[in-house]
Design a protein around this motif. Structure first.
Motif, mmCIF file in Angstrom:
data_model
loop_
_atom_site.group_PDB
_atom_site.id
_atom_site.type_symbol
_atom_site.label_atom_id
_atom_site.label_comp_id
_atom_site.label_asym_id
_atom_site.label_seq_id
_atom_site.Cartn_x
_atom_site.Cartn_y
_atom_site.Cartn_z
ATOM 1 N N ALA A 152 56.196 39.145 64.321
ATOM 2 C CA ALA A 152 55.278 39.303 65.450
ATOM 3 C C ALA A 152 55.238 40.766 65.888
ATOM 4 C CB ALA A 152 55.714 38.420 66.612
ATOM 5 N N ILE A 153 54.294 41.093 66.785
ATOM 6 C CA ILE A 153 54.244 42.422 67.393
ATOM 7 C C ILE A 153 54.217 42.257 68.912
ATOM 8 C CG2 ILE A 153 52.923 43.291 65.409
ATOM 9 C CD1 ILE A 153 50.500 43.531 67.342
ATOM 10 N N VAL A 154 54.592 43.332 69.623
ATOM 11 C CA VAL A 154 54.545 43.306 71.077
ATOM 12 C C VAL A 154 53.085 43.466 71.492
ATOM 13 C CG1 VAL A 154 55.399 44.315 73.213
ATOM 14 C CG2 VAL A 154 56.842 44.336 71.168
ATOM 15 N N VAL A 172 56.567 47.465 66.450
ATOM 16 C CA VAL A 172 55.108 47.607 66.440
ATOM 17 C C VAL A 172 54.559 46.983 67.708
ATOM 18 C CG1 VAL A 172 52.976 47.059 65.210
ATOM 19 C CG2 VAL A 172 55.074 47.548 63.923
ATOM 20 N N ALA A 173 53.681 47.728 68.390
ATOM 21 C CA ALA A 173 53.107 47.254 69.646
ATOM 22 C C ALA A 173 51.669 47.717 69.740
ATOM 23 C CB ALA A 173 53.903 47.785 70.835
ATOM 24 N N THR A 174 50.917 47.057 70.598
ATOM 25 C CA THR A 174 49.537 47.471 70.843
ATOM 26 C C THR A 174 49.531 48.822 71.545
ATOM 27 O OG1 THR A 174 49.509 46.331 72.977
ATOM 28 C CG2 THR A 174 48.769 45.077 71.039
ATOM 29 N N VAL A 228 56.646 38.961 78.401
ATOM 30 C CA VAL A 228 55.933 39.641 77.318
ATOM 31 C C VAL A 228 55.265 38.620 76.407
ATOM 32 C CG1 VAL A 228 58.098 39.724 75.985
ATOM 33 C CG2 VAL A 228 56.219 41.243 75.356
ATOM 34 N N ASN A 229 54.094 38.995 75.902
ATOM 35 C CA ASN A 229 53.443 38.234 74.840
ATOM 36 C C ASN A 229 53.763 38.890 73.504
ATOM 37 O OD1 ASN A 229 50.746 38.315 77.039
ATOM 38 N ND2 ASN A 229 51.800 36.395 76.598
#
Length: 419
Positions: free
Chosen positions: A352-354, A399-401, A376-377
């Protein structure tokens, strides 16, 4: 055929239990019975010994359980000289015989003891509880940590994904299963049967659990899912008593808002990765309108970390809490370079990513205490999950938006001191 198989299984199980009770054991200490079990050649005598060991162990006080663990950890350990000798023999002349000799020397007898105990009908659950006792009592004793590795080695095979059964849990599920869902819920406590009903019965709610054939009435891990329109930012809104359920085909997002491990004795035996991916795949097949798969996850280590590093925080400043949470998730690392937060390690390790960070997302006492109310999603982009998993495993980069990255940069603080 299923009914006949169940009847035959019951007959054989009763026979073995009767044989075990009829066998006159001589009152030897439990450790002597364990040694006799490893050396037994007969099936009936082995079942009798195994049944007696499990029955007596379950009745021991903690001090006696610890003494039993310490004894088998030492008396049933490997013989280093034998290991070195057989390895030298194999290195000089590799063959089936020399390899077998080395493999037998390298495996401690306590592994075979656990295997033979598992032959007793219904023993798997008892062994899971035995390991829970070992983890609870063993502490940091090196010999007992080595013993635990033997349990983990065996359990990793016995509870392999190929043996697990994914079952939906609904309001129509048996009461004894529902009762355990209430008891095992570890993220957002289920306060009553009405609360459970609100999580299971509406058309926009789902629950799934993994079971093992040897423990058919004991969930190993379960996940609660909400079907929503868009990505939620509040667990209280998600679980509100007065909310209106939406038609399942109107949802575009599946939200994994609670994942609970049920068996303390299966700690470090990974189920969550397979559970989330299987549930996501099943939901995508059932509801083609679903395009997003996200979590609404707690951040259990946030306030502890903020206090440790001396950063001020307040639930009265939601913008600052979001920035602090984003910085923590992206920048705070453990000694091994992995994220400090255990839930982050789990989801990022699964691919998944943040995705987004929210303030005032869990305003319960527990939520305020562990994260200042922040949640957090994590986004599971199904086509990219495998690549994300490999990237995280190789680089440990979070990894995050871009939105989360921007939030994290608002906190001018160095986290070079790994914790």
């Amino acid at each position: 055929m299923t009914l006949l198989a169940d009847l035959l299984s019951t007959v054989f199980e009763r026979r073995y239990r009767r044989d075990a009770s009829d066998t006159a054991l001589d009152g030897r200490p439990l450790t002597e019975l364990a040694t006799a079990l490893v050396g037994s050649a007969g099936e009936t005598s082995g079942l009798a010994l195994g049944s007696e060991i499990l029955s007596r162990f379950a009745q021991l006080e903690d001090g006696d359980k610890l003494a039993f663990f310490r004894d088998i950890a030492t008396t049933m350990n490997i013989d280093p000289e034998r290991v070195r000798s057989t390895l030298d023999d194999y290195e000089r002349a590799p063959s089936k015989a020399s390899y077998r000799a080395f493999a037998e020397a390298a495996e401690p007898a306590r592994q075979e003891m656990v295997r033979r105990l598992n032959r007793v009908p219904g023993a798997t659950g008892a062994l899971v509880q035995m390991r829970a006792d070992l983890l609870r009592l063993g502490g940091a004793e090196p010999e007992l940590q080595a013993l635990d590795l033997d349990f983990r080695h065996l359990f990793a095979s016995w509870f392999n994904r190929g043996f697990l059964v994914l079952r939906p849990i609904s309001w129509e599920s048996p009461a004894h299963i529902l009762d355990k869902i209430i008891a095992y819920e570890a993220v957002h406590a289920i306060d009553s049967w009405d609360d459970l009903r609100r999580r299971l019965e509406p058309t926009d709610r789902r629950c799934f659990a993994f079971f093992h054939p040897s423990m058919p009435d004991e969930p190993l891990i379960f996940v609660e899912v909400a079907l929503t329109k868009g990505t939620p930012g509040s667990v209280q809104a998600l679980l509100a008593e007065d909310r209106d359920a939406m038609p399942e085909d109107a949802a575009d997002t599946a939200v994994f808002y609670s994942i609970s491990n049920c068996q303390a004795g299966l700690a470090s035996i990974s189920f969550g990765n397979s559970l989330i991916k299987q549930v996501a795949a099943d939901l995508a097949a059932e509801l083609p309108g679903l395009s997003n798969f996200v979590t609404l996850s707690p951040i259990p280590g946030l306030t502890k970390w903020l206090d440790e590093v001396g950063l001020d925080w307040s639930t009265e400043d939601p913008d600052n809490m979001r920035a602090l949470a984003a910085h923590y998730l992206l920048k705070a690392k453990s000694r091994g370079g992995l994220p400090y937060d255990p839930v982050a390690r789990f989801h990022l390790g699964n691919g998944a990513i943040v995705h987004a960070v929210h303030a005032d997302a869990d305003i319960s006492d527990k939520g305020r205490a562990q994260s200042g109310g922040a949640m957090v999603n994590y986004l599971y982009d199904l086509p990219r999950v495998a690549a994300n998993h490999e990237n995280f495993a190789n680089t440990r980069d979070v990894v995050a938006t871009s939105d989360v990255q921007s939030l994290a940069e608002q906190i001018a603080f160095s986290t070079t001191d790994e914790r």
